[in-house]
Design a protein around this motif. Structure first.
Motif, PDB file in Angstrom:
ATOM      1  N   GLU A 281       0.799  -1.226   0.000  1.00  0.00           N
ATOM      2  CA  GLU A 281       0.000   0.000   0.000  1.00  0.00           C
ATOM      3  C   GLU A 281       0.834   1.280   0.000  1.00  0.00           C
ATOM      4  O   GLU A 281       0.524   2.232  -0.720  1.00  0.00           O
ATOM      5  N   GLU A 282       1.865   1.323   0.853  1.00  0.00           N
ATOM      6  CA  GLU A 282       2.655   2.559   0.941  1.00  0.00           C
ATOM      7  C   GLU A 282       3.368   2.853  -0.383  1.00  0.00           C
ATOM      8  O   GLU A 282       3.417   3.999  -0.832  1.00  0.00           O
ATOM      9  N   LYS A 283       3.896   1.816  -0.997  1.00  0.00           N
ATOM     10  CA  LYS A 283       4.538   1.990  -2.306  1.00  0.00           C
ATOM     11  C   LYS A 283       3.513   2.438  -3.348  1.00  0.00           C
ATOM     12  O   LYS A 283       3.803   3.262  -4.223  1.00  0.00           O
ATOM     13  N   ALA A 284       2.308   1.902  -3.229  1.00  0.00           N
ATOM     14  CA  ALA A 284       1.240   2.291  -4.154  1.00  0.00           C
ATOM     15  C   ALA A 284       0.896   3.765  -3.996  1.00  0.00           C
ATOM     16  O   ALA A 284       0.738   4.487  -4.989  1.00  0.00           O
ATOM     17  N   LEU A 285       0.800   4.213  -2.750  1.00  0.00           N
ATOM     18  CA  LEU A 285       0.501   5.633  -2.507  1.00  0.00           C
ATOM     19  C   LEU A 285       1.611   6.529  -3.049  1.00  0.00           C
ATOM     20  O   LEU A 285       1.341   7.621  -3.575  1.00  0.00           O
ATOM     21  N   GLU A 286       2.848   6.081  -2.937  1.00  0.00           N
ATOM     22  CA  GLU A 286       3.967   6.849  -3.499  1.00  0.00           C
ATOM     23  C   GLU A 286       3.825   6.961  -5.020  1.00  0.00           C
ATOM     24  O   GLU A 286       4.085   8.031  -5.604  1.00  0.00           O
ATOM     25  N   ALA A 287       3.418   5.864  -5.639  1.00  0.00           N
ATOM     26  CA  ALA A 287       3.249   5.881  -7.094  1.00  0.00           C
ATOM     27  C   ALA A 287       2.112   6.823  -7.489  1.00  0.00           C
ATOM     28  O   ALA A 287       2.240   7.606  -8.453  1.00  0.00           O
ATOM     29  N   TYR A 288       0.986   6.764  -6.783  1.00  0.00           N
ATOM     30  CA  TYR A 288      -0.123   7.682  -7.078  1.00  0.00           C
ATOM     31  C   TYR A 288       0.314   9.131  -6.874  1.00  0.00           C
ATOM     32  O   TYR A 288      -0.062  10.021  -7.654  1.00  0.00           O
ATOM     33  N   SER A 289       1.088   9.378  -5.823  1.00  0.00           N
ATOM     34  CA  SER A 289       1.576  10.741  -5.566  1.00  0.00           C
ATOM     35  C   SER A 289       2.454  11.228  -6.705  1.00  0.00           C
ATOM     36  O   SER A 289       2.387  12.401  -7.103  1.00  0.00           O
ATOM     37  N   SER A 290       3.273  10.329  -7.252  1.00  0.00           N
ATOM     38  CA  SER A 290       4.122  10.706  -8.389  1.00  0.00           C
ATOM     39  C   SER A 290       3.266  11.066  -9.595  1.00  0.00           C
ATOM     40  O   SER A 290       3.540  12.041 -10.305  1.00  0.00           O
ATOM     41  N   ALA A 291       2.210  10.274  -9.833  1.00  0.00           N
ATOM     42  CA  ALA A 291       1.309  10.566 -10.950  1.00  0.00           C
ATOM     43  C   ALA A 291       0.655  11.934 -10.764  1.00  0.00           C
ATOM     44  O   ALA A 291       0.544  12.718 -11.716  1.00  0.00           O
ATOM     45  N   LEU A 292       0.245  12.243  -9.526  1.00  0.00           N
ATOM     46  CA  LEU A 292      -0.453  13.511  -9.260  1.00  0.00           C
ATOM     47  C   LEU A 292       0.507  14.699  -9.226  1.00  0.00           C
ATOM     48  O   LEU A 292       0.093  15.831  -9.486  1.00  0.00           O
ATOM     49  N   ARG A 293       1.765  14.432  -8.923  1.00  0.00           N
ATOM     50  CA  ARG A 293       2.752  15.514  -9.006  1.00  0.00           C
ATOM     51  C   ARG A 293       2.909  15.951 -10.468  1.00  0.00           C
ATOM     52  O   ARG A 293       3.028  17.140 -10.765  1.00  0.00           O
ATOM     53  N   ILE A 294       2.876  14.974 -11.369  1.00  0.00           N
ATOM     54  CA  ILE A 294       3.013  15.264 -12.797  1.00  0.00           C
ATOM     55  C   ILE A 294       1.722  15.856 -13.353  1.00  0.00           C
ATOM     56  O   ILE A 294       1.739  16.819 -14.110  1.00  0.00           O
TER      57      ILE A 294
END
Length: 389
Positions: A281-294
């Protein structure tokens, strides 16, 4: 494809029209109108799956096939994992041909129509679907593209080996959801121009729609071999691998394209959804955050992140996510229903009820909102009964 109808009268019009045609007798305007309505429903029916694939590419632009639902985008898997679990139940029933009306009432469907099996069940009786019906359905689905198809036909009359006309016709058949025909046309194009990465990519998309995922992956691999920078092919390959349950391979695919294109938001979102399914889950949230940063306004990443946060019990964060999503798409009932769920979990039942009611104003009968509303009303009733106990 599985079909369902809410009104038996519409079914009656449909049957009368088909029988009328098969007997070569005149067709009344009313029957024809009813038949067109039935066909329209067939076109609009979409069976929910893991998600969707990025759309087919035509000669001028990339088509984002958001309306081609079925089927293949792992990015949306997280969207219903927790907040809208009820919707999963409803979608599974729709796959079996059960209407929303029957789900609401808890009854078994009286009408089931499965075009793959060419069988129709009505009040317990099974009928064979006439080939004529399927032919007319396909014809009607092609009508919006009549002029473009006519232009392709004229070019192909002059030169049957016109690859551009064949390619464009394949795109049109795909849009009309005539996937087998589109695949045959793509095969003809590949015999003429075997090394065009766009044609191989389109082959992959069509095969994915047909559920032939191993072949689709091979087509995407050929696309990547011809044009490694073609990002969408990598993304779709990851989706297909995830649909097959090959999650580690899907992650490897996303990592490869992210090393080449670290600002590709779709790949970050896809990676996040695979990680979520794997319980990371935590890695998944990091990935979503990266998508939303872009892409701060990327709705798919927002909703997937909101769903995951809800599942983790991080309701305050999830509420902020859904509020942001509603700023971007205030007319989407899914976000209002999800917001209602989160508020209910936070104990804010009255506010949660307002969110569910808003979802139902936007889409009357929306099953997730209805189920959440029932739960909220039960909780409100339970709280009111406490003092008297």
């Amino acid at each position: 494809m599985v079909l369902w109808y809410k009104k038996d009268k519409k079914l009656g019009k449909h049957l009368r029209y088909v029988l009328s045609v098969s007997n070569n007798s005149p067709i009344s305007p009313a029957a024809f109108s009813g038949f067109k309505a039935v066909i329209k429903e067939i076109e609009n029916e979409k069976i929910a799956g893991v998600g969707k694939t990025e759309g087919i590419e035509n000669t001028e632009r990339i088509e984002k096939a958001g309306k081609i639902k079925n089927n293949e985008e792992i990015k949306k898997a997280g969207e219903t994992e927790n907040t809208l679990k009820i919707e999963k139940t409803f979608r599974n029933k729709k796959k079996q041909g059960i209407s929303e009306e029957d789900v609401d009432q808890g009854k078994s469907a009286t009408f089931l129509c499965n075009t793959e099996a060419k069988k129709l069940t009505f009040h317990g009786n099974t009928y064979e679907i006439l080939p004529l019906f399927l032919a007319v359905r396909d014809l009607y689905a092609s009508l919006p593209f009549f002029e473009e198809l006519q232009a392709c036909a004229e070019r192909l009359e002059k030169d049957p080996q016109d690859a551009t006309a064949l390619f464009q016709k394949a795109v049109l058949m795909y849009k009309a959801r005539r996937f087998e025909t589109a695949l045959q046309l793509i095969a003809k194009v590949l015999r003429i121009i075997p090394d065009d990465h766009r044609v191989w990519y389109n082959r992959g998309v069509i095969l994915s729609e047909l559920g032939r995922l191993e072949e689709a992956i091979a087509a995407y691999d050929r696309t990547i071999e011809l044009e490694p920078a073609f990002e969408i092919a990598w993304d779709n390959k990851g989706v297909a691998l995830a649909r097959l349950g090959r999650f580690e391979e899907a992650l490897e695919t996303y990592d490869k394209i992210l090393r080449r294109s670290p600002e590709y938001a779709e790949a970050w979102a896809g990676k996040g959804s695979v990680l979520s399914i794997l319980g990371r889950e935590e890695k998944a949230l990091e990935a979503y955050s990266s998508a939303l940063r872009i892409r701060p306004e990327y709705l798919e990443a927002l909703t997937s992140a909101g769903s995951l946060l809800s599942r983790l019990g991080r309701y305050e964060e999830a509420l902020k996510i859904y509020d942001k999503a509603l700023q971007l798409a205030p007319q989407d009932p899914r976000f209002w229903a999800a917001r209602g769920f989160v508020l209910s979990e936070m104990g804010k039942q009255e506010e949660a009820l307002k969110s569910c009611n808003r979802a139902l104003e936007l889409q009357p009968g929306f099953v997730p909102a209805l189920e959440i509303k029932v739960r909220i009303l039960s909780e409100i009733q339970r709280q009111k009964a406490k003092p008297s106990q």
